[in-house]
Design a protein around this motif. Sequence first.
Motif, PDB file in Angstrom:
ATOM      1  N   GLN A  16      39.680  36.629  55.305  1.00 59.20           N
ATOM      2  CA  GLN A  16      38.719  36.736  54.209  1.00 59.20           C
ATOM      3  C   GLN A  16      37.322  37.085  54.715  1.00 59.20           C
ATOM      4  OE1 GLN A  16      39.205  36.720  50.876  1.00 59.20           O
ATOM      5  NE2 GLN A  16      41.385  36.737  51.441  1.00 59.20           N
ATOM      6  N   ARG A  17      36.992  36.589  55.908  1.00 59.23           N
ATOM      7  CA  ARG A  17      35.689  36.903  56.486  1.00 59.23           C
ATOM      8  C   ARG A  17      35.601  38.394  56.816  1.00 59.23           C
ATOM      9  NH1 ARG A  17      33.103  34.820  62.229  1.00 59.23           N
ATOM     10  NH2 ARG A  17      31.064  35.840  61.944  1.00 59.23           N
ATOM     11  N   ILE A  18      36.663  38.939  57.378  1.00 52.88           N
ATOM     12  CA  ILE A  18      36.694  40.373  57.687  1.00 52.88           C
ATOM     13  C   ILE A  18      36.548  41.180  56.408  1.00 52.88           C
ATOM     14  CG2 ILE A  18      38.154  42.250  58.526  1.00 52.88           C
ATOM     15  CD1 ILE A  18      39.348  40.319  60.531  1.00 52.88           C
ATOM     16  N   LYS A  19      37.158  40.682  55.337  1.00 51.90           N
ATOM     17  CA  LYS A  19      37.163  41.403  54.069  1.00 51.90           C
ATOM     18  C   LYS A  19      35.808  41.375  53.370  1.00 51.90           C
ATOM     19  CE  LYS A  19      39.792  41.643  49.742  1.00 51.90           C
ATOM     20  NZ  LYS A  19      40.900  41.047  48.960  1.00 51.90           N
ATOM     21  N   ASN A  20      35.008  40.313  53.560  1.00 55.10           N
ATOM     22  CA  ASN A  20      33.790  40.138  52.777  1.00 55.10           C
ATOM     23  C   ASN A  20      32.488  40.062  53.572  1.00 55.10           C
ATOM     24  OD1 ASN A  20      35.143  39.788  50.091  1.00 55.10           O
ATOM     25  ND2 ASN A  20      36.057  38.026  51.139  1.00 55.10           N
ATOM     26  N   ASP A  21      32.546  39.648  54.821  1.00 54.36           N
ATOM     27  CA  ASP A  21      31.336  39.439  55.609  1.00 54.36           C
ATOM     28  C   ASP A  21      30.679  40.774  55.965  1.00 54.36           C
ATOM     29  OD1 ASP A  21      29.385  38.746  57.516  1.00 54.36           O
ATOM     30  OD2 ASP A  21      30.567  37.035  58.196  1.00 54.36           O
ATOM     31  N   ALA A  22      29.365  40.871  55.768  1.00 53.06           N
ATOM     32  CA  ALA A  22      28.627  42.098  56.081  1.00 53.06           C
ATOM     33  C   ALA A  22      28.696  42.445  57.563  1.00 53.06           C
ATOM     34  CB  ALA A  22      27.171  41.944  55.655  1.00 53.06           C
ATOM     35  N   ALA A  23      28.920  41.449  58.390  1.00 54.48           N
ATOM     36  CA  ALA A  23      28.992  41.677  59.834  1.00 54.48           C
ATOM     37  C   ALA A  23      30.219  42.504  60.222  1.00 54.48           C
ATOM     38  CB  ALA A  23      29.018  40.340  60.577  1.00 54.48           C
ATOM     39  N   PHE A  24      31.176  42.583  59.303  1.00 49.23           N
ATOM     40  CA  PHE A  24      32.424  43.289  59.604  1.00 49.23           C
ATOM     41  C   PHE A  24      32.552  44.580  58.804  1.00 49.23           C
ATOM     42  CE2 PHE A  24      33.315  38.989  60.978  1.00 49.23           C
ATOM     43  CZ  PHE A  24      34.012  39.179  62.161  1.00 49.23           C
ATOM     44  N   VAL A  25      31.430  45.133  58.379  1.00 51.01           N
ATOM     45  CA  VAL A  25      31.480  46.354  57.589  1.00 51.01           C
ATOM     46  C   VAL A  25      32.093  47.507  58.380  1.00 51.01           C
ATOM     47  CG1 VAL A  25      29.114  47.021  58.230  1.00 51.01           C
ATOM     48  CG2 VAL A  25      30.156  47.937  56.139  1.00 51.01           C
ATOM     49  N   ARG A  26      31.756  47.598  59.680  1.00 48.24           N
ATOM     50  CA  ARG A  26      32.340  48.660  60.506  1.00 48.24           C
ATOM     51  C   ARG A  26      33.845  48.462  60.643  1.00 48.24           C
ATOM     52  NH1 ARG A  26      27.605  50.455  60.317  1.00 48.24           N
ATOM     53  NH2 ARG A  26      28.667  51.286  58.488  1.00 48.24           N
ATOM     54  N   THR A  27      34.251  47.206  60.747  1.00 44.02           N
ATOM     55  CA  THR A  27      35.679  46.901  60.853  1.00 44.02           C
ATOM     56  C   THR A  27      36.409  47.344  59.599  1.00 44.02           C
ATOM     57  OG1 THR A  27      35.234  45.000  62.284  1.00 44.02           O
ATOM     58  CG2 THR A  27      37.374  45.065  61.192  1.00 44.02           C
ATOM     59  N   ARG A  28      35.805  47.059  58.438  1.00 48.30           N
ATOM     60  CA  ARG A  28      36.439  47.452  57.173  1.00 48.30           C
ATOM     61  C   ARG A  28      36.532  48.972  57.056  1.00 48.30           C
ATOM     62  NH1 ARG A  28      33.288  43.055  55.379  1.00 48.30           N
ATOM     63  NH2 ARG A  28      31.646  44.393  54.515  1.00 48.30           N
ATOM     64  N   GLU A  29      35.497  49.662  57.518  1.00 48.20           N
ATOM     65  CA  GLU A  29      35.520  51.125  57.471  1.00 48.20           C
ATOM     66  C   GLU A  29      36.622  51.683  58.371  1.00 48.20           C
ATOM     67  OE1 GLU A  29      30.700  51.761  56.704  1.00 48.20           O
ATOM     68  OE2 GLU A  29      31.586  52.045  58.693  1.00 48.20           O
ATOM     69  N   ASN A  30      36.723  51.115  59.566  1.00 45.30           N
ATOM     70  CA  ASN A  30      37.764  51.566  60.494  1.00 45.30           C
ATOM     71  C   ASN A  30      39.153  51.299  59.947  1.00 45.30           C
ATOM     72  OD1 ASN A  30      35.878  52.472  62.361  1.00 45.30           O
ATOM     73  ND2 ASN A  30      35.843  50.538  63.490  1.00 45.30           N
ATOM     74  N   CYS A  31      39.319  50.139  59.330  1.00 46.88           N
ATOM     75  CA  CYS A  31      40.622  49.785  58.757  1.00 46.88           C
ATOM     76  C   CYS A  31      41.000  50.728  57.623  1.00 46.88           C
ATOM     77  CB  CYS A  31      40.596  48.345  58.247  1.00 46.88           C
ATOM     78  SG  CYS A  31      40.622  47.096  59.556  1.00 46.88           S
ATOM     79  N   ALA A  32      40.031  51.081  56.795  1.00 46.53           N
ATOM     80  CA  ALA A  32      40.291  51.985  55.674  1.00 46.53           C
ATOM     81  C   ALA A  32      40.712  53.360  56.174  1.00 46.53           C
ATOM     82  CB  ALA A  32      39.058  52.088  54.784  1.00 46.53           C
ATOM     83  N   GLU A  33      40.017  53.853  57.194  1.00 44.56           N
ATOM     84  CA  GLU A  33      40.353  55.169  57.719  1.00 44.56           C
ATOM     85  C   GLU A  33      41.682  55.142  58.468  1.00 44.56           C
ATOM     86  OE1 GLU A  33      35.872  57.067  58.126  1.00 44.56           O
ATOM     87  OE2 GLU A  33      37.016  56.648  59.950  1.00 44.56           O
ATOM     88  N   PHE A  34      41.962  54.050  59.155  1.00 51.67           N
ATOM     89  CA  PHE A  34      43.256  53.933  59.832  1.00 51.67           C
ATOM     90  C   PHE A  34      44.384  53.906  58.813  1.00 51.67           C
ATOM     91  CE2 PHE A  34      46.833  51.620  61.611  1.00 51.67           C
ATOM     92  CZ  PHE A  34      47.015  52.263  62.826  1.00 51.67           C
ATOM     93  N   ALA A  35      44.173  53.221  57.695  1.00 58.31           N
ATOM     94  CA  ALA A  35      45.197  53.152  56.643  1.00 58.31           C
ATOM     95  C   ALA A  35      45.480  54.549  56.097  1.00 58.31           C
ATOM     96  CB  ALA A  35      44.740  52.230  55.524  1.00 58.31           C
ATOM     97  N   ASN A  36      44.435  55.360  55.948  1.00 59.01           N
ATOM     98  CA  ASN A  36      44.631  56.733  55.486  1.00 59.01           C
ATOM     99  C   ASN A  36      45.447  57.528  56.498  1.00 59.01           C
ATOM    100  OD1 ASN A  36      43.231  59.748  55.758  1.00 59.01           O
ATOM    101  ND2 ASN A  36      43.746  59.188  53.652  1.00 59.01           N
TER     102      ASN A  36
END
Length: 249
Positions: A37-57
Motif C-alpha cells: 500500500q505504501r508503494i501504491k500511495n506514498d509520494a516517495a515511490f512515484v518513480r517506482t509506480r511509473e516504472n511498474c506501469a511501464e513494465f506492465a505495458n
Amino acid sequence: MAKQTGIFNFEGTLDNVTFYKTEDGLLVRKKSGVNKQRIKNDAAFVRTRENCAEFANCAKCASTFRQTAAIMVNRARDSKLSSRIIKVFFAIKKLDTVNLRGERSVGQGLTTAAGKTLLKNFDFNRHSNLHSVLAAPYVLNPATSTITFDALNPLEALNFPEGATHFGLQNAVMHIDLIGGTSEIGYSEVLNYPISNSIVTPVLTPSTIPTASGTKIYLLLITFYQEVNGLQYVLHNGTFNALSVIEVL
C-alpha cells in the motif's frame, strides 16, 4: 541475486529469505520489506509506480506479440522467450517521446524507425538463430508478403542438426497495433524438402494477408525433421528450429 550452493537443496521461504529453482540453478533472494500500500500511495515511490506501469505495458504487449504468432512460436522457442521479448520491448518503450514518464508505451515506440530496428532480427529461439542456420539469400516482397529463394541447396545452405533428413519453411505477416491492442496474422503453408544436393526454389506466400492497421512484422520459420519408416518427426521437440523477425515496417 544470490546463488544457492551447498549439499542441501531446497525451495521455499525461511526468515524472509526465499529459495527457488530456475533454469540457471538454485537462487536465493530476500523478501521485500516495503508495504504494498505504501508503494501504491506514498509520494516517495512515484518513480517506482511509473516504472511498474511501464513494465506492465511491456509485459502485456509481449504477451500479445507472442500469442499472435503462437502457431509458429510453439515450434521454435526457448525457456526465456517471454523475458527476452519484454527486454526488447522495454528498450522500444524508451523511444516513446510522446507520452510522459510512467505512460510511455511499446506501441508508440514501435512507430519509430529506431523501434522497428530493435525488433528486426529478433530470434524466438536463442539456441538456434536464423542467420546461423540458413545461409541462402532470399527476397521479401512486402506488397505481397512473399519470400522467394532463387536457388537453395540444402546441403550447402543449411546448418542442420545430426539426424535431420528433411526441413520445412514457412513465413507469416503480422499486423499489430500495440496502442489499440489489436493484431492479425496470415501464414503460408509449410513447404517441406529433403536435405540433399537437389536445388529447390521455395516461394512462400501467406494464404491470407491481414487487413488490420498497425505495424507490419514479417516472420520466417525453419523446422527440421527426421524421417523414419515414411513418417517425419520434429527433432528434439523443436530444439533446432529457428524463427526470426526478418522485417518490420
